[in-house]
Design a protein around this motif. Structure first.
Motif, short mmCIF file in Angstrom:
data_model
loop_
_atom_site.label_atom_id
_atom_site.label_comp_id
_atom_site.label_asym_id
_atom_site.label_seq_id
_atom_site.Cartn_x
_atom_site.Cartn_y
_atom_site.Cartn_z
N ASP A 49 0.83 -1.21 0.02
CA ASP A 49 0.24 -0.18 -0.07
C ASP A 49 0.77 1.19 0.06
OD1 ASP A 49 -2.20 -1.58 -0.01
OD2 ASP A 49 -2.43 -1.61 2.29
N GLY A 50 0.49 2.19 -0.60
CA GLY A 50 1.32 3.45 -0.83
C GLY A 50 2.28 3.43 -1.91
N SER A 53 -0.57 4.88 -6.94
CA SER A 53 -1.99 5.34 -6.92
C SER A 53 -3.08 4.33 -7.96
CB SER A 53 -2.41 6.62 -7.08
OG SER A 53 -2.01 7.04 -8.42
N GLU A 54 -2.31 4.09 -8.99
CA GLU A 54 -2.95 3.12 -10.06
C GLU A 54 -1.61 2.36 -10.65
OE1 GLU A 54 -3.98 4.53 -14.50
OE2 GLU A 54 -4.82 5.58 -12.65
N THR A 69 1.56 4.32 -11.10
CA THR A 69 1.61 5.69 -10.85
C THR A 69 1.88 6.08 -9.57
OG1 THR A 69 0.02 5.63 -12.97
CG2 THR A 69 0.18 7.75 -11.51
N SER A 71 1.80 8.37 -6.32
CA SER A 71 0.51 9.30 -5.80
C SER A 71 0.69 10.59 -6.37
CB SER A 71 0.66 8.87 -4.38
OG SER A 71 1.55 9.64 -3.62
N GLU A 72 -0.58 10.93 -6.16
CA GLU A 72 -0.72 12.67 -6.38
C GLU A 72 0.25 13.48 -5.45
OE1 GLU A 72 -2.71 13.83 -8.75
OE2 GLU A 72 -3.11 11.97 -9.52
N GLU A 73 0.16 13.19 -4.20
CA GLU A 73 1.09 13.78 -3.18
C GLU A 73 2.38 13.85 -3.66
OE1 GLU A 73 1.75 11.13 0.65
OE2 GLU A 73 -0.20 12.07 0.43
#
Length: 196
Positions: A49-50, A53-54, A69, A71-73
């Motif tokens: 996990d982490g 994001s995809e 991908t 993550s957004e952050e």
């Protein structure tokens, strides 16, 4: 072990023919390969996990390519050299764990696992398989490849052929997608049919 040797090579050997119910045609090269229909789900369940994001998982006879991908952050404000730096950091920080996951997947699917990361508009493949493919070409086809080499578009006939395949793939993606879908349906129906 280097990262390019993350997972070693899958076992190949002569196996049962298609007449014995082992999927679509393809010869001995694919007869012994276990199915990898669930590879996407397996990787999504196995990856920590982490990390991503995809996750995009692509499978063929030789290789499973996992492109995640970030993550957004992690992507916030990262472009160009900064994105490349974050991808490089992710690659270094996760190497040992990616090797472990790849070894598990190789045991399960008998295919080499390659890794890549996407961050915003930047995508980088860490490892990938460059598999030799034997083909027979008549003179007109060889002349096309030689023209690409002579014009400097490609360094060799091999590069020219790879370039040509990429070009066809880009311009026929919708049709190829429909063809893959139809083949998957045929495989499904074949699996549900009576065995001889």
């Amino acid at each position: 072990m280097t990262e390019n040797d993350d997972e070693g090579r899958g076992r190949r050997g002569r196996g049962r023919s298609d007449r014995e119910g082992r999927g679509r045609r393809g010869g001995w090269q694919v007869a012994d390969l276990p199915p990898a229909d669930d590879a996407g789900a397996w990787f999504r369940g196995r990856l920590p996990d982490g990390w991503f994001s995809e996750v995009d998982v692509r499978v063929d006879r030789e290789e499973i390519t996992v492109v995640g991908t970030l993550s957004e952050e992690q992507a916030a404000g990262a472009d160009g050299a900064e994105a490349e730096g974050r991808i490089s950091r992710f690659r270094a920080d996760t190497k040992a764990e990616r090797i472990e996951i790849a070894l598990e997947a190789q045991g399960r699917y008998q295919r080499k696992v390659s890794w890549g990361v996407r961050l915003g508009e930047t995508e980088a493949l860490f490892t990938h398989v460059s598999a030799p493919v034997m083909t027979r070409l008549r003179q007109p086809e060889r002349q096309v490849l030689d023209t690409l080499v002579d014009a400097g578009v490609a360094r060799s006939r091999s590069d020219a052929l790879a370039w040509s395949v990429r070009l066809v793939g880009q311009h026929a993606e919708e049709w190829l997608g429909q063809l893959r879908g139809a083949m998957a349906e045929v495989d499904k129906l074949r699996g549900e049919g009576p065995s001889l």
